[in-house]
Design an enzyme around this catalytic site. Structure first.
Site, PDB file in Angstrom:
ATOM      1  N   CYS A   1       0.863  -1.181   0.000  1.00  0.00           N
ATOM      2  CA  CYS A   1       0.000   0.000   0.000  1.00  0.00           C
ATOM      3  C   CYS A   1       0.901   1.234   0.000  1.00  0.00           C
ATOM      4  O   CYS A   1       1.749   1.381   0.881  1.00  0.00           O
ATOM      5  CB  CYS A   1      -0.882  -0.021   1.252  1.00  0.00           C
ATOM      6  SG  CYS A   1      -1.513   1.617   1.680  1.00  0.00           S
TER       7      CYS A   1
ATOM      8  N   GLU B   1       7.559   0.513 -12.349  1.00  0.00           N
ATOM      9  CA  GLU B   1       6.197   0.556 -12.878  1.00  0.00           C
ATOM     10  C   GLU B   1       5.152   0.829 -11.793  1.00  0.00           C
ATOM     11  O   GLU B   1       4.328  -0.027 -11.458  1.00  0.00           O
ATOM     12  CB  GLU B   1       5.861  -0.746 -13.620  1.00  0.00           C
ATOM     13  CG  GLU B   1       6.727  -0.948 -14.847  1.00  0.00           C
ATOM     14  CD  GLU B   1       6.318  -2.158 -15.680  1.00  0.00           C
ATOM     15  OE1 GLU B   1       5.662  -3.057 -15.135  1.00  0.00           O
ATOM     16  OE2 GLU B   1       6.673  -2.197 -16.869  1.00  0.00           O
TER      17      GLU B   1
ATOM     18  N   CYS C   1      -5.554   4.065   3.460  1.00  0.00           N
ATOM     19  CA  CYS C   1      -5.748   4.939   2.303  1.00  0.00           C
ATOM     20  C   CYS C   1      -7.020   5.753   2.496  1.00  0.00           C
ATOM     21  O   CYS C   1      -7.073   6.940   2.163  1.00  0.00           O
ATOM     22  CB  CYS C   1      -5.833   4.119   1.017  1.00  0.00           C
ATOM     23  SG  CYS C   1      -4.228   3.523   0.469  1.00  0.00           S
TER      24      CYS C   1
ATOM     25  N   GLU D   1      13.031  -0.854 -20.700  1.00  0.00           N
ATOM     26  CA  GLU D   1      12.842  -2.279 -20.962  1.00  0.00           C
ATOM     27  C   GLU D   1      12.351  -2.411 -22.403  1.00  0.00           C
ATOM     28  O   GLU D   1      11.193  -2.137 -22.704  1.00  0.00           O
ATOM     29  CB  GLU D   1      11.820  -2.882 -19.988  1.00  0.00           C
ATOM     30  CG  GLU D   1      12.279  -2.797 -18.533  1.00  0.00           C
ATOM     31  CD  GLU D   1      11.313  -3.437 -17.540  1.00  0.00           C
ATOM     32  OE1 GLU D   1      10.412  -4.191 -17.968  1.00  0.00           O
ATOM     33  OE2 GLU D   1      11.452  -3.167 -16.334  1.00  0.00           O
TER      34      GLU D   1
ATOM     35  N   TRP E   1       4.850 -15.469 -18.990  1.00  0.00           N
ATOM     36  CA  TRP E   1       4.869 -15.920 -17.591  1.00  0.00           C
ATOM     37  C   TRP E   1       4.398 -17.374 -17.608  1.00  0.00           C
ATOM     38  O   TRP E   1       5.184 -18.289 -17.475  1.00  0.00           O
ATOM     39  CB  TRP E   1       3.969 -15.044 -16.724  1.00  0.00           C
ATOM     40  CG  TRP E   1       4.587 -13.707 -16.382  1.00  0.00           C
ATOM     41  CD1 TRP E   1       5.664 -13.113 -16.989  1.00  0.00           C
ATOM     42  CD2 TRP E   1       4.176 -12.820 -15.342  1.00  0.00           C
ATOM     43  NE1 TRP E   1       5.937 -11.906 -16.391  1.00  0.00           N
ATOM     44  CE2 TRP E   1       5.051 -11.693 -15.379  1.00  0.00           C
ATOM     45  CE3 TRP E   1       3.164 -12.835 -14.379  1.00  0.00           C
ATOM     46  CZ2 TRP E   1       4.925 -10.623 -14.483  1.00  0.00           C
ATOM     47  CZ3 TRP E   1       3.046 -11.761 -13.495  1.00  0.00           C
ATOM     48  CH2 TRP E   1       3.921 -10.669 -13.542  1.00  0.00           C
TER      49      TRP E   1
HETATM   50  C1  GAL Z   1       7.802  -5.265 -16.909  1.00  0.00           C
HETATM   51  C2  GAL Z   1       8.509  -5.224 -15.592  1.00  0.00           C
HETATM   52  C3  GAL Z   1       9.698  -6.166 -15.558  1.00  0.00           C
HETATM   53  C4  GAL Z   1       9.285  -7.505 -16.076  1.00  0.00           C
HETATM   54  C5  GAL Z   1       8.728  -7.365 -17.466  1.00  0.00           C
HETATM   55  C6  GAL Z   1       8.312  -8.681 -18.090  1.00  0.00           C
HETATM   56  O1  GAL Z   1       6.525  -4.801 -16.816  1.00  0.00           O
HETATM   57  O2  GAL Z   1       8.966  -3.933 -15.289  1.00  0.00           O
HETATM   58  O3  GAL Z   1      10.156  -6.291 -14.238  1.00  0.00           O
HETATM   59  O4  GAL Z   1       8.339  -8.047 -15.217  1.00  0.00           O
HETATM   60  O5  GAL Z   1       7.614  -6.539 -17.418  1.00  0.00           O
HETATM   61  O6  GAL Z   1       7.223  -9.261 -17.454  1.00  0.00           O
END
Ligand code: GAL
Length: 693
Positions: free
Chosen positions: A108, A143, A153, A305, A313
């Protein structure tokens, strides 16, 4: 310096491997690595005991290979001891069901204990790395996002409301709490907008309350970040501070506010993520995200990134085809990225992201993806210094408003309407014409633009409406779309004909409106004498029924009880024009409007390219760096209007046609600049480059 590199997790690999990794990175042309944003449990294994030795050694290995480092504050993923210390720090999503340990972002952002741990680890890292020669900057957390609805909150929301409204009377009036007898007589009675308030899913909170809660939540993350920024700025004054945001689609935070504290924004650019509902992000959507990220601070950004392999995943995405990693990365650069940092270096053996592929395979092999990126590294070694310091310029702007986004989350108006998709529908028409579009906030100065698009600015302040009016009066062209000016800042409907404060500028009033069922559309007919006669776009989703007060009718509805009434109008106002498109249309509508609007604004489109081929321009002073990107799997031919030099080979292009292989990117410069050329354009080739002699 152009920054090129990778996200690296030395804590995932035996120390004996680090040297090999660093050597391979150097060979790939990498000069920058992001580290540590998920390493809290190694950096602070127990409360107050910090261990930087391992990270120092990792940085040393990288630095010895000419690589500098961005450090992430590791607060996005707390170690178990932090959450054990604060069992009430788990985030409570809208469902009301608190998060439990085992993923990330479970905290939180209001929790005072969590905030203190965040400051402590940030301060310890900042103290340790302030003067380290390899460290150049910081990424806050990772993020930011995800609203919390916990009791803490809620209490903090009460304080936020007291500051905003001063009295319950003012709040009750602003929200219209007389409706359903919600009149609050004590601040403590005010709920957080939980889904449990409408257990059958058939209802929503008071729109004023919900919008304020969403703003409060956004402010809370901004404040959370600010505490880290404060520490980093005062302790490490020579380092930059950034955060990795999530592109155009992310709508839980006001990104303009989050960006205000940063030196520049970064974002995470994934194009293929099969585990989500969006398996494939098309080039125009990526381009919109780049434009939004560039717009947050009106300056270039980093991609922190950049996709390095299949996403995954639980499910593994389609593999990036040969050339795609480069293509996607070059597209980022073409739209204003000053750094490309790939996610991630080596594919993990363990953890949730076992199938989120890095540049190296699970077993550490350098395969196709590494080789491709290494080739890009070699190219950037040749052209990077020209790209660094160049910028993206536009004469067209599209307004992005987070209050509006939040309000549409509360009331979608029509199930087929999605704010980001609407923005994209319009953006795409300009993108197809290779016209650069900036994204601006409602508070921006619009004077720099010739054409301003105001898509469905549902919550509109009088100040923004006045700024738009001034823009038109002084000669600007504005396009306004439905559901603009419907609400004031309290998220109550304005007590005047729509589009509210823009009705006069637009020269129309919305008499009534029709929210269309899914799949229902009707063709529009352009009036004789307009340049668009013969084009037949479709009205969808929403039809405003207009009464013209001043404007000229451009197109009309053709069916239903409002057949023959105006669907597109144009109003001369001062030295400019306000165009009102009364329906959410198909791509043909925005294509038609884009041609006409560019013409009205006295602008040319960019050069024509075959479908799937993008033409983007970065400016270095008066000189252009042109990126021509073939997003298709077919060879393409692009007609050139002048003499160009291939920036990689320094060779003058021999023919007037550029041949592109599938997924190929070519960087060009105009062969020579004529005298009197100016640095502002849509990125079109014709006005500046002259044919080769
Ligand atoms: C992004 C995140 C990374 C990794 C990537 C792939 O959103 O910042 O840490 O998780 O996605 O899932």
């Amino acid at each position: 310096m152009f920054r090129f590199g990778v996200d690296y997790y030395p804590e995932h690999w035996p120390e004996a491997r680090w040297e090999t990794d660093a050597r391979l990175m150097q060979e790939a042309g990498f000069n920058t690595v992001r580290l540590a944003e998920f390493a809290w449990s190694r950096l602070e294994p127990e409360p107050g005991r910090f261990d930087f030795d391992w990270l120092d050694r990792a940085i040393e290995v990288l630095h010895a290979h000419g690589i500098q480092v961005v450090l992430g504050t590791p607060t996005a993923s707390p170690p178990p001891w932090v959450m054990a210390m604060f069992p009430d720090a788990y985030r409570v999503p809208e469902s009301g069901l608190p998060a439990t340990y085992g993923n990330r972002r479970e905290y939180c952002p209001t929790h005072t204990g969590y905030r203190e741990r965040s400051r402590l680890i940030t301060q310890a890292m900042a103290d340790h790395y302030a003067d380290h020669p390899a460290v150049i900057g910081w990424q806050t957390d990772n993020e930011f996002g995800d609203r919390c609805h916990c009791e803490q909150c809620r209490a903090a929301f009460h304080t936020w409301l007291q500051r905003k409204y001063g009295s319950l009377d003012a709040l009750n009036t602003a929200w219209g709490t007389i409706f359903w007898s919600h009149v609050y007589t004590d601040w403590a009675q005010i709920p957080a907008p939980l889904a449990t308030a409408a257990p059958f899913g058939n209802g929503s909170h008071n729109p004023g309350l919900a919008l304020d809660y969403y703003r409060f939540m956004s402010d809370t993350y901004v404040a959370f970040q600010h505490e880290q920024v404060d520490i980093l700025r005062s302790t490490c004054p020579t380092h930059f501070i950034t955060h990795n945001l999530m592109g155009a689609g992310y709508d839980r935070l006001d990104y303009f506010d989050l960006a205000a504290d940063l030196d520049f924004v970064s974002w995470d650019n994934y194009r293929r993520m099969q585990w989500t509902f969006r398996p494939e992000v098309p080039p125009s959507e990526a381009a919109l995200s780049h434009a939004v990220m560039r717009g947050l601070k009106q300056r270039n950004f980093w991609v922190m990134e950049q996709q390095a392999g299949s996403g995954g995943w639980q499910i593994v995405s389609v593999a990036p085809r040969p050339g795609e990693l480069q293509l996607w990365a070059y597209q980022s650069i073409a739209h204003g990225a000053d750094a490309i940092i790939f996610f991630r270096w080596r594919t993990a053996h363990f953890g949730t992201e076992q199938y989120w592929h890095g540049l190296l395979e699970h077993d550490g092999r350098t395969g196709r993806r590494y080789t491709e990126v290494k080739q890009m590294g070699a190219e950037l070694a040749r052209v990077g210094s020209q790209i660094a310091g160049s910028d993206v310029r536009a004469q067209t702007a599209i307004l992005l408003d987070y209050d509006t986004r939040f309000a549409f989350q509360i009331q979608a108006n029509n199930p087929a309407f999605h704010y980001t998709a609407h923005l994209h529908d319009i953006f795409q028409a300009f993108h197809r014409r290779n016209v650069t579009v900036d994204v601006v906030s409602p508070e921006s100065d619009f004077a720099a633009y010739k054409l301003l698009i105001v898509p469905a600015q549902y919550v509109q302040s009088e100040a923004t409406a006045a700024a738009i009016e001034r823009f038109v009066k002084r000669g600007g062209i504005v396009l306004v779309t439905p559901r603009t000016g419907v609400k004031d800042e309290t998220n109550t409907v304005v007590n005047m004909p729509l589009p509210g404060h823009l009705a006069t500028v637009c020269g129309i009033e919305v008499e009534e409106y029709d929210s269309l069922p899914e799949g229902v559309s009707q063709p529009l007919a352009f009036d004789e004498g307009t340049a668009m006669v013969g084009r037949a776009p479709q009205a969808r989703i929403w039809c405003d029924v207009l009464r013209v007060t001043q404007a000229r009718v451009i197109a009309r509805y053709t069916s239903d009880y409002y057949a023959g009434t105006p669907a597109v109008t144009a109003n001369q106002y001062g030295a400019g024009h306000a165009i009102y498109a009364a329906t959410f249309g198909d791509s043909e509508l925005y294509d038609t409007l884009a041609d006409w609007l560019l013409d009205l604004a006295g602008m040319e489109g960019g050069p024509e390219t075959p479908e799937g081929v993008e033409w983007c321009v970065r400016w270095n002073g008066q000189e252009r760096i042109i990126f021509v990107l073939n997003h298709t799997t077919e060879p393409k031919q692009v007609p050139l209007d002048g003499g160009y030099v291939d920036l990689l080979t320094h060779r003058v292009l021999a023919s007037a046609t550029l041949e592109l292989r599938p997924h190929q990117v070519v960087m060009l410069a105009a062969e020579r600049m004529p005298t009197g050329a100016t640095g502002t354009s849509n990125g079109g080739a014709g006005r500046i480059a002259q044919p080769a002699q």
